[in-house]
Structures are given as structure tokens and as C-alpha cells.
Design an enzyme around this catalytic site. Structure first.
Site, mmCIF file in Angstrom:
data_model
loop_
_atom_site.group_PDB
_atom_site.id
_atom_site.type_symbol
_atom_site.label_atom_id
_atom_site.label_comp_id
_atom_site.label_asym_id
_atom_site.label_seq_id
_atom_site.Cartn_x
_atom_site.Cartn_y
_atom_site.Cartn_z
ATOM 1 N N ASP A 197 0.899 -1.148 0.000
ATOM 2 C CA ASP A 197 0.000 0.000 0.000
ATOM 3 C C ASP A 197 0.937 1.197 0.000
ATOM 4 O OD1 ASP A 197 -1.425 2.298 1.002
ATOM 5 O OD2 ASP A 197 -3.055 0.909 1.422
ATOM 6 N N HIS A 198 0.966 1.948 -1.098
ATOM 7 C CA HIS A 198 2.036 2.946 -1.208
ATOM 8 C C HIS A 198 1.917 4.043 -0.144
ATOM 9 C CE1 HIS A 198 -0.840 5.340 -3.568
ATOM 10 N NE2 HIS A 198 -0.062 6.380 -3.310
ATOM 11 N N HIS A 260 -5.841 2.827 1.579
ATOM 12 C CA HIS A 260 -5.088 3.997 2.053
ATOM 13 C C HIS A 260 -5.702 4.627 3.318
ATOM 14 C CE1 HIS A 260 -3.223 3.305 -1.681
ATOM 15 N NE2 HIS A 260 -3.931 4.099 -2.435
#
Ligand code: BG6
Length: 511
Positions: A197-198, A260
Site C-alpha cells: 500500500d504505497h 489507504h
């Protein structure tokens, strides 16, 4: 994630280079590889974090060979890094870049990959270690993993490591998330799976843990006795761009919330883990998700808001089309581009504290932040300032832009009368630490290469997040939105999102 503490210490001050490994990138000629992964490898090399026993084998369908792949990649990386492009670093990486063309549906490709992995392992001295990066459409995750497993490529015999990085989306609902987990588990141990998950690669998100658990002064007030509400906003000014096909299927809820926004929620709400070991952190995050009060259909109607942008003007005055007029979008689309939710976390720390989450496209500015709003003082002795004129104490964790932290409190306005005004105490990352060259993938790649899964999602956490979101998907699917588009591009979202917070006597804190 390396333990970082104290003063202005930088990651590279303490971090050690990763051990030998070959990184095999599926979708290696694609956008993610060219814009993020390969520039991130250059940055890691420059920071002294990649040693010589390293190489990249990219595979994709484009008709390229090693030489033409290197040439194309050079252009892309150079374009991306701009002035920071360093010829010496590039030539180090270039010697270690290889390409294998093929279709993922063709089992002969996997035979060739298996052979090349062996040859490159000897040539580059990568000690048998491999990190497979799946930068490919989600429908190809399971078959690709199966093919690799069938050739014994996940076998960790003799102490070598074999890991797989998977990019989001991890399913499109609870059921498909479970199916994906089952497919991964059929070929891999959970410890071999790194779900990216960036958001967890962002320094400011990682700093939320440092902020909460390395400072003694905030933790005592980080609970229902002192906190009135928590607001998490991820606002984007961009529209759907060129991603019509994906976005029409996904929508804002699937695209942003269980991943996010929930990562931010997990970090702000979790209990102190016993250590920063991957499972200790992920266990605590999982407990937060499972303590979220499940939505029943009525609660969905009451506590969630969806929106879609219509045509409008952005703050710079530029007019932009509505979502339904964007290229590739159905002119009668019911896909939401905005979501706001009110969540309750039923545990000892947070019972009774509302968590408001919102995210949307074509909002006035790109801002991601977490606001912790504290309870007001019990009694206002400053008669010149009515209590509702003084805003409550607020701690804002700014994820982007102007990454930093600020604390809002009341102060006396200079002058003969005792009037109060709100002031801010501000910490800004850039001012304090300068700017680090980063694509956002450096820490994540570094950690995956070292085998530290703290910043990656565990399968059960993913399912727990989807379990929260599933009833919303169900109700929204059953009831088509009747008022779309319901916010003009460039506004703060639909009015109903303000009412969601307003009917409880609160308002969104928008800088
Ligand atoms: C992606 C979403 O995961 O995150 C996009 O698919 C979104 O729709 C993006 O724009 C936001 O990321 P960032 O880092 O720009 O906040």
C-alpha cells in the site's frame, strides 16, 4: 522499516545495504516500473543501500531485448529523476538489467524465466534470493503465482529467500479478497507475501508511529477522555485522468478506503504494539479494524455519503468537465468519486469518539491529513470570547503536501482586553530535514528486500478492512444514487458530507 529515532537522523545514517537478490518484475516495461521502481532502485543505490549482488529481470509483452530495454529504461529513469539522474549509478544498474519477453498465459515464458533466474543468480551472485514484483492486472496475480510455484520458484530450501510483492487492489470486495488470499496461500507462506500500500511508503505515514510512540506527551491524551473526534481526509484535485476503465469498476470507496484511508486509521487508532516487528504492528492494526462497529443497512444510509463531481471551476479558475463527460466514462455513470463516512471504534480507548473519513477527486486541493480534535475546556472564563468562537485544540498530521505536524491552540490576542484567538505551532519536514530524493517506493523495496513486512498488509488485515466496507458496497449497489452529479468540481464535496459532521455539532477542518 528501520528503527529511526532522535534528532535529525536520516534513514541512510543507520540503515545497512540489503543482502544479495534478484528482483523479477512482472509488467517490467510498464509505467510503475519505469516511473517508480527503477528510479527508486537508483535512489537506493545512491544512498548506499544496494550492494553489488543485485540484479533486475523484467518481463513484459513488449518486443524488446536486454539492450533495447536498457535504452528505453534509461530514457524513462532519466526523465523521471531529472537533475538527480546520476550517470555512474545508472551504469551500475544498467549492467544488472535484463529483459525476457513473453505472455503471462504462456507456460513457456515461465520455463525461460526459471532458467534465466538460475543463470543470473550465478552471474550476479544473488545467493539464490529472488523478489518477484507483480506489477500486473489483478486478474493475473493468481495464475502467475501458480506458474511460478509449479516451477519450484518459491522454494526457500538452503536458506535462500523467495518473496512476492503484490500491488493493490487486493480484491474488489470481501469475497474476491478472500479468493485472492486463498490463491496466494496455495503457493506461498504468508511470510513470503508483501502486499504493497504505497501510503505506508510515505515518510509522514511512518512518522505517525514515531510521533505516537516515541513521545511521552501525546499518548496520555490519545483516547476518549480527551479526544472529541478524529478526521481523516485524502483530497485530490485531479479527476479520473486516463484511468476510466479501472475507475468505473472501482469508484472512490474501493479505490481508497479499505486500503489507504484504513492504513491511516489503523496507525492513528491502534494500541502501542509490543515492538515494531511486522506481526506486532499488524496485529494491533487488525484489532482496530475488527473493533469498528459493523454497518447495518440503516447505518449505511445514515453514516455514509457518496458523491460524483459535475463540471466546475478549480481554484486557479480553470474550468473542468464533470466525471460523466470525462473520456471513456459512461454518460450516465453512477460511479462515486467522493466518499465520506462516520465510523465508530468500539474499544476501551475509542468508545464514543467518532472517526470521520472522506476522500474524493476534483476537490479544490490535494491534501491528505489526519486531524485529532480535542475536547473543549469545561468552562470558559474569558467573557470577551464566546466559547463557540474559540476553536478546540487540534493536532494535524499533514501527510501531503507540506508534510508536517501542527498544533492549534488558543492564545491571548495582544491588547488591553482578554480576547482569545487561535494560533498554530508548526513543524515542517522540509524545513527540518531538507528534501530527500524519493519516489515513495524506496523504503518499501528496501524493506521487502530485507524481509521486513511491517509496512506491508497482511492477508487477514485486508479481509478485516473489506468486512467493514462490504455492507456499504451492498447498500450502494442496491440503491442507485439519484442525485449524481452532486458536487461541482473544485468544491469540497457534496453538502451531505458537511451535514454528516454538522448534525453532530462538528465541522470538517479544512485548512
Ligand atoms: C491510488 C489510487 O492508489 O492512490 C488513485 O488508485 C489515487 O486513484 C492515488 O489517485 C493517490 O495516491 P497519492 O500518493 O497521490 O495520494
Amino acid at each position: 522499516m528501520s528503527a529511526r529515532s532522535g534528532g535529525a537522523e536520516r534513514p541512510a545514517d543507520r540503515a545497512r545495504p540489503v543482502g544479495p537478490a534478484l528482483m523479477v518484475i512482472f509488467g517490467g516495461a510498464g509505467d510503475l516500473a519505469r516511473r517508480k521502481l527503477l528510479p527508486a532502485l537508483c535512489n537506493l543505490r545512491e544512498a548506499g543501500l544496494l550492494g553489488d549482488g543485485f540484479g533486475v529481470l523484467a518481463t513484459a509483452t513488449r518486443p524488446l531485448d536486454d539492450a533495447s530495454f536498457r535504452e528505453q529504461t534509461r530514457e524513462a529513469v532519466c526523465g523521471h529523476l531529472g537533475e538527480r539522474f546520476d550517470a555512474e549509478t545508472w551504469s551500475w544498474l544498467e549492467e544488472r538489467l535484463f529483459y525476457e519477453r513473453g505472455e503471462l498465459g504462456d507456460s513457456a515464458l515461465f520455463e525461460r524465466l526459471a532458467e534465466r533466474i538460475e543463470t543470473l543468480d550465478r552471474k550476479l551472485a544473488t545467493a539464490g534470493n529472488a523478489l518477484f514484483y507483480l506489477a500486473i492486472p489483478p486478474s493475473l496475480f493468481a495464475p502467475t503465482v501458480e506458474q511460478l510455484a509449479a516451477r519450484g520458484l518459491f522454494d526457500e530450501a538452503g536458506g535462500r529467500t523467495r518473496r512476492v510483492i503484490v500491488e493493490k487492489p487486493f480484491g474488489r470486495d470481501l469475497e474476491s479478497a478472500r479468493a485472492l488470499n486463498r490463491a496466494l496461500a496455495a503457493s506461498l507462506a504468508e511470510t513470503q507475501v508483501y502486499r504493497i500500500d504505497h501510503y505506508l511508503g510515505k515518510e509522514t505515514v511512518q512518522n505517525m508511529l514515531a510521533f505516537r510512540f516515541a513521545n511521552g506527551i501525546f499518548e496520555p491524551v490519545w483516547n476518549r477522555r480527551y479526544v472529541d473526534n478524529v478526521q481523516i481526509t485524502v483530497a485530490e484535485s485531479l479527476g479520473v485522468g486516463h484511468r476510466a476503465r479501472y475507475y468505473e469498476e472501482a469508484g472512490a470507496l474501493r479505490d481508497m478506503v479499505p486500503n489507504h484511508l484504513f492504513q491511516l486509521l489503523g496507525y492513528v487508532a491502534m494500541e502501542p504494539p509490543v515492538s515494531f516487528a511486522a506481526d506486532a504492528v499488524r496485529d494491533e492494526k487488525g484489532k482496530v479494524f475488527s473493533a469498528i462497529v459493523p454497518f447495518d443497512p440503516e447505518e449505511v444510509l445514515h453514516s455514509t455519503v457518496r458523491g460524483q463531481y459535475g463540471p466546475g471551476a478549480m481554484p486557479d479558475g480553470g474550468r473542468v468537465p464533470g466525471y460523466r463527460e470525462e473520456p471513456g466514462i459512461d454518460p450516465a455513470s453512477t460511479t462515486e468519486t467522493f466518499v465520506a463516512l462516520r465510523l465508530a471504534i468500539d474499544n476501551w480507548r475509542w468508545a464514543g469518539v467518532p472517526f470521520y473519513l472522506r476522500t474524493g477527486k476534483r476537490l479544490p486541493r490535494r491534501i491528505s491529513e489526519v486531524v485529532v480534535e480535542f475536547r473543549r475546556v469545561p468552562f470558559m472564563m474569558f467573557r470577551e470570547t464566546p466559547i463557540d468562537h474559540l476553536s478546540p485544540n487540534r493536532l494535524t498530521l499533514r501527510i501531503q503536501p507540506r508534510e508536517g505536524i501542527s498544533l492549534h491552540f488558543g492564545a491571548k490576542v495582544p491588547g488591553p482586553s482578554l480576547r482569545l484567538g487561535g494560533v498554530d505551532m508548526n513543524f515542517c519536514y522540509r524545513d527540518q530535514f531538507g528534501e530527500e530524493p524519493a519516489t515513495g517506493y524506496e523504503t518499501l523495496l528496501y524493506d521487502a528486500l530485507r524481509g521486513d513486512a511491517t509496512l506491508f498488509q497482511r492477508g487477514d488485515n485486508v479481509e478485516a478492512a473489506w468486512s467493514v466496507v462490504q455492507p456499504i458496497l451492498d447498500v450502494w449497489h442496491a440503491l442507485s444514487p439519484r442525485d449524481f452529479p452532486n458536487y461541482p468540481a473544485g468544491s469540497h464535496g457534496p453538502e451531505a458530507a458537511d451535514e454528516l459532521v454538522g448534525r453532530e455539532g462538528r465541522r470538517w477542518r479544512t485548512p
